[in-house]
Design a protein around this motif. Sequence first.
Motif, mmCIF file in Angstrom:
data_model
loop_
_atom_site.group_PDB
_atom_site.id
_atom_site.type_symbol
_atom_site.label_atom_id
_atom_site.label_comp_id
_atom_site.label_asym_id
_atom_site.label_seq_id
_atom_site.Cartn_x
_atom_site.Cartn_y
_atom_site.Cartn_z
ATOM 1 N N GLY A 31 -5.444 -2.607 -4.491
ATOM 2 C CA GLY A 31 -5.759 -3.662 -5.217
ATOM 3 C C GLY A 31 -4.807 -4.887 -5.188
ATOM 4 O O GLY A 31 -5.133 -5.864 -5.810
ATOM 5 N N GLN A 32 -3.556 -4.612 -4.719
ATOM 6 C CA GLN A 32 -2.645 -5.535 -4.966
ATOM 7 C C GLN A 32 -1.864 -6.071 -3.740
ATOM 8 O O GLN A 32 -1.913 -5.249 -2.782
ATOM 9 N N GLY A 33 -1.882 -7.472 -3.248
ATOM 10 C CA GLY A 33 -1.243 -8.031 -2.204
ATOM 11 C C GLY A 33 -2.305 -7.836 -0.896
ATOM 12 O O GLY A 33 -3.551 -7.585 -1.235
ATOM 13 N N VAL A 35 -3.750 -5.729 2.094
ATOM 14 C CA VAL A 35 -3.571 -4.325 2.408
ATOM 15 C C VAL A 35 -4.618 -4.302 3.749
ATOM 16 O O VAL A 35 -5.568 -4.715 3.925
ATOM 17 N N VAL A 36 -4.117 -3.742 4.484
ATOM 18 C CA VAL A 36 -4.954 -3.073 5.773
ATOM 19 C C VAL A 36 -5.248 -1.753 5.386
ATOM 20 O O VAL A 36 -4.340 -0.819 5.474
ATOM 21 N N LEU A 37 -6.445 -1.252 5.564
ATOM 22 C CA LEU A 37 -6.932 0.068 5.193
ATOM 23 C C LEU A 37 -7.689 0.437 6.649
ATOM 24 O O LEU A 37 -8.560 -0.314 6.978
ATOM 25 N N PHE A 38 -7.293 1.461 7.396
ATOM 26 C CA PHE A 38 -8.018 1.853 8.562
ATOM 27 C C PHE A 38 -8.570 3.378 7.850
ATOM 28 O O PHE A 38 -7.645 4.238 7.369
ATOM 29 N N SER A 39 -9.711 3.588 8.424
ATOM 30 C CA SER A 39 -10.103 5.176 7.950
ATOM 31 C C SER A 39 -10.539 5.694 9.361
ATOM 32 O O SER A 39 -10.958 5.300 10.476
ATOM 33 N N GLY A 67 1.790 -10.995 7.074
ATOM 34 C CA GLY A 67 1.609 -10.952 5.603
ATOM 35 C C GLY A 67 1.100 -9.864 4.884
ATOM 36 O O GLY A 67 0.669 -9.699 3.741
ATOM 37 N N VAL A 68 0.952 -8.689 5.736
ATOM 38 C CA VAL A 68 0.468 -7.371 5.092
ATOM 39 C C VAL A 68 1.557 -6.685 4.240
ATOM 40 O O VAL A 68 2.777 -6.565 4.799
ATOM 41 N N ASP A 69 1.249 -6.534 3.143
ATOM 42 C CA ASP A 69 1.977 -5.797 2.289
ATOM 43 C C ASP A 69 2.205 -4.163 2.338
ATOM 44 O O ASP A 69 2.982 -3.548 1.848
ATOM 45 N N ARG A 70 0.938 -3.949 2.651
ATOM 46 C CA ARG A 70 0.466 -2.215 2.648
ATOM 47 C C ARG A 70 -0.477 -1.908 3.688
ATOM 48 O O ARG A 70 -1.294 -2.506 3.951
ATOM 49 N N ASP A 93 7.334 6.083 7.322
ATOM 50 C CA ASP A 93 7.960 4.816 6.965
ATOM 51 C C ASP A 93 7.182 3.610 7.007
ATOM 52 O O ASP A 93 7.483 2.463 6.453
ATOM 53 N N ASP A 94 6.101 3.572 7.630
ATOM 54 C CA ASP A 94 5.424 2.621 7.932
ATOM 55 C C ASP A 94 3.747 2.643 7.396
ATOM 56 O O ASP A 94 3.164 1.404 7.294
ATOM 57 N N ILE A 95 3.125 3.777 6.992
ATOM 58 C CA ILE A 95 1.849 3.961 6.662
ATOM 59 C C ILE A 95 1.775 4.571 5.529
ATOM 60 O O ILE A 95 2.392 5.792 5.271
ATOM 61 N N VAL A 96 1.052 4.437 4.409
ATOM 62 C CA VAL A 96 0.674 5.211 3.134
ATOM 63 C C VAL A 96 -0.662 5.989 3.770
ATOM 64 O O VAL A 96 -1.643 5.262 4.304
#
Length: 163
Positions: A31-33, A35-39, A67-70, A93-96
């Motif tokens: 919810g902040q900044g 975010v690119v979410l991939f499933s 501009g992607v924060d996470r 190091d790159d992905i959560v």
Amino acid sequence: MIESGNRIPSVGIKLVTVAGVEDTTSDAALGQGTVVLFSVPGAFTPTCHVNHLPGFVANAAKMRASGVDRIVCAATNDHHVMKAWAEATNALDDIVFLADGNTALAQALGLDKDMSGTGLGRRFARAAMIIRDGIVDAVFVEDAPGVTASGAPAILMALEAAA
């Protein structure tokens, strides 16, 4: 299914980061900044492991420059499997990594898919989205096997087009 303009729902999830495993909610994690979410349907599964995740790792710096924060990878695996996958791919190091073991988030997003026919049960559909401060900006769902619409190159193009 979640659409552009919708807010990310709040369900319990586990995040796997460099710092370890954390219990949180989807809206807090996403919810902040920007975010690119991939499933993906599953950690270590052939297409996810060879074609989907590596593209995001390889393009992480370009996404951050756009501009992607996470960058977050979600799967309906438990956090132990997600941690093992993150470590095996050197992606932390790159992905959560987001573990949605009970498919609560997949269902809340309308991105759950019955893969019982292949022995996988309910899983995330292969998809990606761009989220800005908790609001979905764009959703990309694969309509056939493989990685095209939800792959890193397509998401990078969408980010660059929006800039």
